[in-house]
Design a protein around this motif. Structure first.
Motif, PDB file in Angstrom:
ATOM      1  N   GLU A   1      -8.988   9.290  -9.036  1.00  0.00           N
ATOM      2  CA  GLU A   1      -7.985   9.483  -7.993  1.00  0.00           C
ATOM      3  C   GLU A   1      -7.167   8.202  -7.845  1.00  0.00           C
ATOM      4  OE1 GLU A   1      -8.002  11.395  -3.575  1.00  0.00           O
ATOM      5  OE2 GLU A   1      -9.369   9.715  -3.910  1.00  0.00           O
ATOM      6  N   GLN A   2      -5.848   8.333  -7.714  1.00  0.00           N
ATOM      7  CA  GLN A   2      -4.964   7.177  -7.595  1.00  0.00           C
ATOM      8  C   GLN A   2      -4.062   7.325  -6.366  1.00  0.00           C
ATOM      9  OE1 GLN A   2      -3.165   7.570 -11.606  1.00  0.00           O
ATOM     10  NE2 GLN A   2      -4.017   5.560 -12.059  1.00  0.00           N
ATOM     11  N   ILE A   3      -3.686   6.182  -5.820  1.00  0.00           N
ATOM     12  CA  ILE A   3      -2.790   6.190  -4.657  1.00  0.00           C
ATOM     13  C   ILE A   3      -1.679   5.172  -4.864  1.00  0.00           C
ATOM     14  CG2 ILE A   3      -4.493   6.988  -2.972  1.00  0.00           C
ATOM     15  CD1 ILE A   3      -4.886   4.048  -2.137  1.00  0.00           C
TER      16      ILE A   3
ATOM     17  N   ASN B   1      11.853  -7.807  11.624  1.00  0.00           N
ATOM     18  CA  ASN B   1      11.086  -9.058  11.539  1.00  0.00           C
ATOM     19  C   ASN B   1      11.256  -9.767  10.193  1.00  0.00           C
ATOM     20  OD1 ASN B   1       9.170  -9.124  14.095  1.00  0.00           O
ATOM     21  ND2 ASN B   1       9.232  -6.996  13.386  1.00  0.00           N
ATOM     22  N   SER B   2      12.278  -9.331   9.430  1.00  0.00           N
ATOM     23  CA  SER B   2      12.588  -9.943   8.129  1.00  0.00           C
ATOM     24  C   SER B   2      11.395  -9.889   7.169  1.00  0.00           C
ATOM     25  CB  SER B   2      13.049 -11.399   8.307  1.00  0.00           C
ATOM     26  OG  SER B   2      14.192 -11.457   9.142  1.00  0.00           O
ATOM     27  N   ILE B   3      10.708  -8.760   7.197  1.00  0.00           N
ATOM     28  CA  ILE B   3       9.574  -8.559   6.291  1.00  0.00           C
ATOM     29  C   ILE B   3       9.901  -7.382   5.374  1.00  0.00           C
ATOM     30  CG2 ILE B   3       7.106  -8.066   6.085  1.00  0.00           C
ATOM     31  CD1 ILE B   3       6.773  -9.113   8.943  1.00  0.00           C
ATOM     32  N   GLN B   4       9.851  -7.619   4.087  1.00  0.00           N
ATOM     33  CA  GLN B   4      10.214  -6.589   3.114  1.00  0.00           C
ATOM     34  C   GLN B   4       9.104  -5.545   2.980  1.00  0.00           C
ATOM     35  OE1 GLN B   4      11.297  -8.184  -0.685  1.00  0.00           O
ATOM     36  NE2 GLN B   4      11.242  -6.215  -1.720  1.00  0.00           N
ATOM     37  N   VAL B   5       9.508  -4.283   2.843  1.00  0.00           N
ATOM     38  CA  VAL B   5       8.550  -3.215   2.549  1.00  0.00           C
ATOM     39  C   VAL B   5       8.330  -3.178   1.040  1.00  0.00           C
ATOM     40  CG1 VAL B   5       8.061  -0.747   2.682  1.00  0.00           C
ATOM     41  CG2 VAL B   5       9.308  -1.870   4.548  1.00  0.00           C
ATOM     42  N   ASN B   6       7.077  -3.320   0.625  1.00  0.00           N
ATOM     43  CA  ASN B   6       6.724  -3.305  -0.798  1.00  0.00           C
ATOM     44  C   ASN B   6       5.905  -2.074  -1.145  1.00  0.00           C
ATOM     45  OD1 ASN B   6       7.863  -5.892  -1.509  1.00  0.00           O
ATOM     46  ND2 ASN B   6       6.206  -6.815  -0.318  1.00  0.00           N
ATOM     47  N   GLU B   7       5.774  -1.821  -2.440  1.00  0.00           N
ATOM     48  CA  GLU B   7       4.926  -0.739  -2.930  1.00  0.00           C
ATOM     49  C   GLU B   7       3.955  -1.284  -3.965  1.00  0.00           C
ATOM     50  OE1 GLU B   7       6.507   2.939  -4.345  1.00  0.00           O
ATOM     51  OE2 GLU B   7       8.052   3.008  -2.788  1.00  0.00           O
ATOM     52  N   THR B   8       2.752  -0.747  -3.966  1.00  0.00           N
ATOM     53  CA  THR B   8       1.771  -1.178  -4.966  1.00  0.00           C
ATOM     54  C   THR B   8       1.999  -0.509  -6.307  1.00  0.00           C
ATOM     55  OG1 THR B   8       0.220   0.583  -4.339  1.00  0.00           O
ATOM     56  CG2 THR B   8       0.008  -1.546  -3.204  1.00  0.00           C
ATOM     57  N   GLY B   9       2.550   0.721  -6.293  1.00  0.00           N
ATOM     58  CA  GLY B   9       2.468   1.547  -7.491  1.00  0.00           C
ATOM     59  C   GLY B   9       1.083   2.174  -7.524  1.00  0.00           C
ATOM     60  N   PHE B  10       0.860   3.140  -8.416  1.00  0.00           N
ATOM     61  CA  PHE B  10      -0.407   3.868  -8.427  1.00  0.00           C
ATOM     62  C   PHE B  10      -1.541   2.993  -8.963  1.00  0.00           C
ATOM     63  CE2 PHE B  10       2.433   7.546  -8.163  1.00  0.00           C
ATOM     64  CZ  PHE B  10       1.752   8.310  -7.211  1.00  0.00           C
ATOM     65  N   PHE B  11      -2.685   3.084  -8.292  1.00  0.00           N
ATOM     66  CA  PHE B  11      -3.892   2.391  -8.738  1.00  0.00           C
ATOM     67  C   PHE B  11      -5.113   3.185  -8.277  1.00  0.00           C
ATOM     68  CE2 PHE B  11      -3.182   0.900  -4.456  1.00  0.00           C
ATOM     69  CZ  PHE B  11      -4.458   0.728  -3.912  1.00  0.00           C
TER      70      PHE B  11
ATOM     71  N   LYS C   1       1.919   6.416   0.529  1.00  0.00           N
ATOM     72  CA  LYS C   1       3.131   7.095   0.075  1.00  0.00           C
ATOM     73  C   LYS C   1       2.805   8.326  -0.741  1.00  0.00           C
ATOM     74  CE  LYS C   1       7.495   6.482  -2.399  1.00  0.00           C
ATOM     75  NZ  LYS C   1       8.370   5.548  -3.147  1.00  0.00           N
ATOM     76  N   ASP C   2       1.839   8.205  -1.653  1.00  0.00           N
ATOM     77  CA  ASP C   2       1.518   9.340  -2.523  1.00  0.00           C
ATOM     78  C   ASP C   2       0.103   9.205  -3.043  1.00  0.00           C
ATOM     79  OD1 ASP C   2       1.915  11.728  -3.761  1.00  0.00           O
ATOM     80  OD2 ASP C   2       3.390  10.999  -5.206  1.00  0.00           O
ATOM     81  N   LYS C   3      -0.461  10.320  -3.462  1.00  0.00           N
ATOM     82  CA  LYS C   3      -1.816  10.356  -3.985  1.00  0.00           C
ATOM     83  C   LYS C   3      -1.877  11.299  -5.178  1.00  0.00           C
ATOM     84  CE  LYS C   3      -5.245  10.287  -1.076  1.00  0.00           C
ATOM     85  NZ  LYS C   3      -6.301  10.623  -0.074  1.00  0.00           N
ATOM     86  N   LYS C   4      -2.565  10.869  -6.234  1.00  0.00           N
ATOM     87  CA  LYS C   4      -2.771  11.704  -7.413  1.00  0.00           C
ATOM     88  C   LYS C   4      -4.244  12.072  -7.508  1.00  0.00           C
ATOM     89  CE  LYS C   4       0.811   9.867 -10.553  1.00  0.00           C
ATOM     90  NZ  LYS C   4       1.001   9.142 -11.846  1.00  0.00           N
ATOM     91  N   ALA C   5      -4.507  13.364  -7.681  1.00  0.00           N
ATOM     92  CA  ALA C   5      -5.884  13.813  -7.855  1.00  0.00           C
ATOM     93  C   ALA C   5      -6.397  13.369  -9.230  1.00  0.00           C
ATOM     94  CB  ALA C   5      -5.956  15.331  -7.731  1.00  0.00           C
TER      95      ALA C   5
END
Length: 525
Positions: A218-220, A310-320, A364-368
């Motif tokens: 499973e990945q998110i 608050n000058s904080i960027q929204v980041n993404e991890t990518g699937f892991f 954000k998203d989840k892969k089975a």
């Protein structure tokens, strides 16, 4: 009666540490139970043992007991899955004890409680002290302790026939402490990798035969706001007075081992204190900002607006997956665990703390879990195939070399000379025991076993190690110290007996799980 008189609480943590009788049975063999996977089909009870339904109330009462013990044994970051297993283990063992008509009488419980030094003053049990320590939680404490004693009784019954003879003790002592020195040659797996044929049809066929091993967990994909401690590097200034005050308040921390002399506040200590105080201040500033942003996130129900404000960027991890490093974050069990527990688009309502900073996360998203197509994992297939084939090829090569040098050595040719034509280097170990470690080879147990089995002047048949196939020649051995064995025999037998009983009880517990036809509805779904 003591059980009625001794009720009430003050410092439970101190008591549980003092008792030191935590029972955590047989987790190494856990896994035989069945877990219901369909949330919609869950019944109104927690699970079943021996055909008996276990209520949610009984399960969660035991879960709290298990959690308490686990935290005191392993710290606060104990996975819920472990606590779940521990809770079910205790429920199962207590149920089995009752099925075997075991019980703990009030008198047995009293005798055990009054024997603990933590409840004694001047060598005798102190009722008033006990009462002041436990307060209103004494009944809960006693019930929990009664369960511990009942599990101990079951364990004693199962393992009562286990014993250790003097001969067995000496044999195991020799295995632990005898040492041997050997020379060896390594035929590395890697040397055969260039010989592996890797045509696409062969790789694809290998993939088809081993699809399950390439299954993706499973990945998110996590969106997150990151408040790094380093954001406040320029805002922190530690004054000399703060350093001096900290040093004086923590003087014992800076004393040298085995020295009663007071330490001197030198530059090295000043720098270490400055770094420590700076980090503490940066963490405090990060938490202040973090809680402020968290409140805004809870109000806005998104990360973007509070991040921008608050000058904080929204980041993404990518699937892991849970088994992988979190991209951009590094290894963080807390981050990954919180992410995998979220539903899609949900925001975690707690700040997540890592070595780098604080995080507010949203799934954000989840892969089975799935089995990827060959094209997606071609590189991984190739790498695995090369590794497996190189092991086989190097095994055949090592067998051929062994046959050749075995004949050569019969003619008084030394091991080192015999392997030279194969480009192999002979190395020597020190005198090592079975619990040692040999670079290139790995844990020494099998190596030492082989060395003691081989005759002096003969080469052992090749055996597999971490990096290749090994041939060895024993050189000299060192037997145990007989005088030391006699001095240590009783203690060694005691530890050996405890280990044998634990192994027997684990084996029993594994069978108990199957007999109980255990079904759980509480695990992670």
């Amino acid at each position: 009666m003591l059980l009625k008189f001794l009720r009430k609480r003050k410092n439970m943590k101190r008591i549980m540490w003092g008792l030191a009788i935590i029972i955590i049975p047989a987790f190494v063999v856990w896994g035989a139970g069945t877990s219901a996977k369909n949330k919609g089909n869950r019944p109104d009870y927690a699970g079943k043992l021996f055909g008996k339904k276990i209520s949610h109330e009984d399960y969660y009462n035991m879960w709290n007991v298990a959690r308490d013990y686990a935290v005191k044994s392993f710290g606060n970051n104990v996975p819920d899955e472990f606590v779940d297993q521990m809770a079910w283990s205790r429920i199962m063992l207590l149920e089995e004890a009752k099925r075997q008509n075991l019980a703990v009488t009030d008198q047995e419980l009293i005798e055990k409680i009054v024997s603990f030094p933590v409840f004694q003053k001047r060598g005798a049990f102190d009722k008033k002290f006990y009462k002041s320590m436990l307060g209103d939680t004494a009944k809960q404490f006693e019930e929990k302790f009664r369960d511990d004693l009942l599990i101990s009784k079951l364990k004693d019954r199962i393992t009562s026939s286990i014993s250790v003879s003097d001969e067995e003790a000496k044999s195991e002592y020799k295995k632990k402490f005898e040492k041997i020195k050997s020379s060896y040659a390594l035929i590395p797996f890697a040397d055969s990798e260039k010989e592996v044929e890797m045509a696409d049809p062969v790789l694809e066929n290998f993939y088809n035969e081993n699809k399950a091993s390439f299954k993706k967990s499973e990945q998110i994909n996590i969106k997150y706001l990151e408040i790094q401690y380093s954001m406040f590097d320029r805002d922190v200034a530690i004054k000399d007075e703060q350093i001096k005050r900290f040093f004086e308040e923590h003087l014992n921390e800076f004393k040298k081992p085995d020295s009663e002399a007071n330490p001197v506040l030198d530059d090295a200590i000043k720098n270490s204190i400055r770094e420590r105080l700076s980090f503490q201040n940066k963490v405090s500033m990060s938490e202040e900002l973090g809680y402020k942003v968290m409140d805004q996130v809870n109000q806005k129900k998104n990360l973007e607006e509070p991040g921008k404000a608050n000058s904080i960027q929204v980041n993404e991890t990518g699937f892991f997956s849970m088994e992988e490093e979190v991209p951009g974050i590094g290894w963080s069990y807390e981050f990954a665990k919180a992410g995998f527990e979220l539903e899609k688009n949900r925001i975690n309502n707690m700040l997540i703390k890592t070595d780098k900073g604080l995080y507010i996360i949203q799934l954000k998203d989840k892969k089975a879990p799935y089995v990827p197509d060959y094209s997606e994992v071609k590189d991984a297939v190739k790498k695995t195939y090369i590794k497996e084939e190189s092991i086989k090829l190097s095994q055949k090569k090592s067998a051929d070399i062994f046959l050749d040098i075995s004949n050569v050595i019969k003619n008084n040719v030394k091991f080192e000379e015999a392997v030279k034509k194969y480009g192999l280097q002979v190395k020597q170990t020190d005198l090592i025991s079975r619990d040692g470690y040999i670079p290139e080879i790995g844990p020494a147990k099998e190596f030492v076993d082989r060395a003691f089995s081989a005759k002096t002047g003969q080469i052992s048949e090749p055996f597999k190690s971490l990096q290749g196939w090994v041939m060895l020649e024993p050189l000299e051995s060192k037997d145990i110290d007989e005088v030391k064995f006699i001095e240590e025999k009783d203690k060694f037998k005691e530890n050996l007996l405890a280990n044998k009983k634990e192994a027997e009880f684990n084996k029993y517990f594994e069978g108990l799980q199957k007999r109980a036809e255990f079904v759980s509805y509480t695990g992670k779904q």
